[in-house]
Design an enzyme around this catalytic site. Structure first.
Site, PDB file in Angstrom:
ATOM      1  CG  ASP A 165      36.203   1.295   8.648  1.00  0.00           C
ATOM      2  OD1 ASP A 165      36.162   0.213   7.723  1.00  0.00           O
ATOM      3  OD2 ASP A 165      37.228   1.074   9.200  1.00  0.00           O
ATOM      4  CG  ASN A 166      36.808   0.920  14.023  1.00  0.00           C
ATOM      5  OD1 ASN A 166      37.157   0.424  13.025  1.00  0.00           O
ATOM      6  ND2 ASN A 166      36.308   0.211  15.321  1.00  0.00           N
ATOM      7  CG  ASP A 212      32.321   2.435  17.871  1.00  0.00           C
ATOM      8  OD1 ASP A 212      31.197   1.731  17.796  1.00  0.00           O
ATOM      9  OD2 ASP A 212      33.046   2.124  18.377  1.00  0.00           O
ATOM     10  CB  ILE A 213      28.937  -0.068  14.123  1.00  0.00           C
ATOM     11  CG1 ILE A 213      29.643  -0.918  15.102  1.00  0.00           C
ATOM     12  CG2 ILE A 213      29.367   0.044  12.649  1.00  0.00           C
ATOM     13  CD1 ILE A 213      29.451  -2.265  14.550  1.00  0.00           C
ATOM     14  CE1 TYR A 248      34.383 -12.421  13.929  1.00  0.00           C
ATOM     15  CE2 TYR A 248      34.587 -14.890  13.321  1.00  0.00           C
ATOM     16  CZ  TYR A 248      34.447 -13.536  12.942  1.00  0.00           C
ATOM     17  OH  TYR A 248      34.168 -13.413  11.761  1.00  0.00           O
ATOM     18  CG  ASN A 257      38.738 -20.345   5.562  1.00  0.00           C
ATOM     19  OD1 ASN A 257      37.770 -21.066   5.789  1.00  0.00           O
ATOM     20  ND2 ASN A 257      39.880 -20.390   6.149  1.00  0.00           N
ATOM     21  NE  ARG A 297      39.963 -24.071   8.083  1.00  0.00           N
ATOM     22  CZ  ARG A 297      40.338 -25.137   8.539  1.00  0.00           C
ATOM     23  NH1 ARG A 297      40.167 -26.135   8.382  1.00  0.00           N
ATOM     24  NH2 ARG A 297      40.875 -24.898  10.208  1.00  0.00           N
TER      25      ARG A 297
HETATM   26  C1  UD1 Z   1      38.570 -18.994   9.213  1.00  0.00           C
HETATM   27  C2  UD1 Z   1      38.328 -17.678   9.193  1.00  0.00           C
HETATM   28  C3  UD1 Z   1      37.773 -17.167  10.659  1.00  0.00           C
HETATM   29  C4  UD1 Z   1      36.402 -18.164  11.066  1.00  0.00           C
HETATM   30  C5  UD1 Z   1      36.906 -19.471  10.607  1.00  0.00           C
HETATM   31  C6  UD1 Z   1      35.567 -20.392  10.608  1.00  0.00           C
HETATM   32  C7  UD1 Z   1      40.339 -16.589   8.161  1.00  0.00           C
HETATM   33  C8  UD1 Z   1      41.281 -15.767   8.157  1.00  0.00           C
HETATM   34  N1  UD1 Z   1      39.545 -16.823   9.227  1.00  0.00           N
HETATM   35  O1  UD1 Z   1      39.785 -19.506  10.088  1.00  0.00           O
HETATM   36  O2  UD1 Z   1      37.222 -16.197  10.474  1.00  0.00           O
HETATM   37  O3  UD1 Z   1      36.390 -18.071  12.221  1.00  0.00           O
HETATM   38  O4  UD1 Z   1      37.504 -19.753   9.523  1.00  0.00           O
HETATM   39  O5  UD1 Z   1      35.707 -21.316  10.210  1.00  0.00           O
HETATM   40  O6  UD1 Z   1      39.627 -16.486   6.908  1.00  0.00           O
HETATM   41  N2  UD1 Z   1      47.548 -22.603   8.747  1.00  0.00           N
HETATM   42  C9  UD1 Z   1      48.731 -23.134   8.730  1.00  0.00           C
HETATM   43  N3  UD1 Z   1      49.663 -22.548   8.648  1.00  0.00           N
HETATM   44  C10 UD1 Z   1      49.654 -20.874   8.726  1.00  0.00           C
HETATM   45  C11 UD1 Z   1      48.246 -20.502   9.079  1.00  0.00           C
HETATM   46  C12 UD1 Z   1      47.029 -21.387   8.872  1.00  0.00           C
HETATM   47  O7  UD1 Z   1      48.755 -24.529   8.197  1.00  0.00           O
HETATM   48  O8  UD1 Z   1      50.558 -20.254   8.667  1.00  0.00           O
HETATM   49  C13 UD1 Z   1      46.100 -23.434   8.907  1.00  0.00           C
HETATM   50  C14 UD1 Z   1      45.451 -23.291  10.256  1.00  0.00           C
HETATM   51  O9  UD1 Z   1      45.581 -24.194  11.384  1.00  0.00           O
HETATM   52  C15 UD1 Z   1      43.936 -23.972   9.589  1.00  0.00           C
HETATM   53  C16 UD1 Z   1      43.872 -23.507   8.040  1.00  0.00           C
HETATM   54  O10 UD1 Z   1      45.547 -23.309   7.800  1.00  0.00           O
HETATM   55  O11 UD1 Z   1      43.793 -25.300   9.618  1.00  0.00           O
HETATM   56  C17 UD1 Z   1      43.360 -22.069   7.929  1.00  0.00           C
HETATM   57  O12 UD1 Z   1      43.618 -21.265   8.697  1.00  0.00           O
HETATM   58  P1  UD1 Z   1      43.184 -19.617   8.773  1.00  0.00           P
HETATM   59  O13 UD1 Z   1      43.491 -19.205   7.298  1.00  0.00           O
HETATM   60  O14 UD1 Z   1      43.892 -18.889   9.721  1.00  0.00           O
HETATM   61  O15 UD1 Z   1      41.641 -19.780   8.891  1.00  0.00           O
HETATM   62  P2  UD1 Z   1      40.600 -20.585   9.738  1.00  0.00           P
HETATM   63  O16 UD1 Z   1      41.309 -20.883  11.180  1.00  0.00           O
HETATM   64  O17 UD1 Z   1      39.924 -21.478   8.965  1.00  0.00           O
END
Ligand code: UD1
Length: 300
Positions: free
Chosen positions: A33-34, A53-54, A140, A169, A208
């Site tokens: 792990d870095n 580093d990987i 990403y 998620n 989600r």
């Molecule tokens: C997630 C993944 C990401 C991946 C993507 C693929 C995480 C942290 N990220 O992003 O690795 O690229 O799925 O689909 O698991 N939201 C709010 N309020 C906030 C924060 C977020 O309303 O304070 C909303 C966001 O707009 C989104 C949802 O909640 O609609 C989920 O957001 P977030 O947890 O950041 O993850 P993803 O954007 O789904």
């Protein structure tokens, strides 16, 4: 599983640290792990921690001493991937390739590659099956997909025992809410606990598939035990969708603090609905915890 030499890249991170805890008692764990986004700065006594580093020669040396490689290390910040796409590419593609090339002629039991649901981009059909088209919306997503493609190609070309996992998620108590990239669940909890309104981007009706890190570990375990998984890709979700309004209500209810919601413009490129088809994982015996309330209670 017993007496295996397991290399966990990203072993200090959100997923890697739980995998370490699951396996360290009966196996020989090495973490590479870095320490860039560590959730853990200490590891159990008999775990070999290498800060490195990987992409480097150290990674090659460690792969050569392993029976199993679980590759969770990555650049995981979507924003950063836009701001520093080359860095994202180097870590996620070159780093993965370095590990694969080092593994090619070894007699590994398994090489587990952590991909992401980000490879799908905006779903055209939900629940999202593993065969869904992959049209990532960020560097990403592209780099995770490229790593996955390389890994599966190494399986076909060199019989490397690769399995890929595409997490949706993930939530866990080890997500740092101060990290701008941390997930909505830890942000909501942090806000509500400190008596600040949770922010919802958009109308809050977007959904989600939230999966506990413990279920991710359980899926890895099923994959490690199965001999029918080589060359395959598995969604890691629960198969249920939760909308963001419901999530904020639930967090406020569990903390016992009802607050006004601060609605803001939807995030650019935000996916509206996302939920995994997990029939492939279920065939391995995967039974994720569908009770989000219980998971949230643990976090809170
Ligand atoms: C997630 C993944 C990401 C991946 C993507 C693929 C995480 C942290 N990220 O992003 O690795 O690229 O799925 O689909 O698991 N939201 C709010 N309020 C906030 C924060 C977020 O309303 O304070 C909303 C966001 O707009 C989104 C949802 O909640 O609609 C989920 O957001 P977030 O947890 O950041 O993850 P993803 O954007 O789904």
């Amino acid at each position: 599983m017993k007496n295996k030499r397991i290399l966990i890249t990203g072993g200090l991170g959100q997923v890697g640290s739980y995998l370490t805890e699951r396996y360290y008692e009966n196996n020989e764990i090495t973490i590479l792990d870095n320490a860039s986004s560590s959730y853990r700065d200490t590891v159990p006594e008999n775990v070999n921690l290498v800060i490195g580093d990987i992409q480097g020669p150290e990674a090659v040396r460690l792969v050569n001493q392993a029976d199993i490689v679980i590759h969770t290390a990555a650049q995981i910040d979507v924003n950063k991937s836009f701001n520093q796409p080359s860095f994202d590419c180097d870590t996620n593609i070159q780093g993965t390739l370095n590990l694969l090339a080092a593994s090619k002629d070894l007699n590994l039991d398994k090489f587990i590659y952590f991909s992401s649901a980000a490879v799908y981009g905006d779903p055209i059909k939900i629940p999202v099956h593993e065969s869904h088209p992959t049209e990532p919306l960020s560097p990403y997503g592209v780099s995770k997909l490229a790593g996955e493609k390389y890994a599966l190609m190494y399986q076909r070309a060199f019989d490397l025992p690769v399995v890929a996992i595409r997490p949706f998620n993930i939530y866990s108590p080890r997500q740092n809410p101060l990290n701008p990239y941390s997930g909505v669940i830890s942000k909501f909890i942090e806000h509500v606990k400190s008596n600040q309104s949770p922010t919802i981007f958009g109308d809050g009706k977007q959904t989600r598939d939230f999966i506990s890190v413990h279920d991710i570990v359980n899926l890895v375990n099923l994959i490690l035990k199965s001999n029918k998984v080589i060359g395959k890709v598995f969604n890691a979700g629960t198969g249920t969708q939760t909308n963001i309004n419901t999530l904020s209500d639930l967090v406020m209810e569990l903390i016992g603090n009802e607050l006004e919601i601060n609605y803001q413009e939807a995030r650019p490129g935000d996916i509206y609905h996302s939920v995994a088809d997990i029939s492939a994982a279920k065939k391995l015996g995967f039974k994720p915890d569908l009770n989000l309330k219980r998971g949230l209670t643990e976090l809170i």
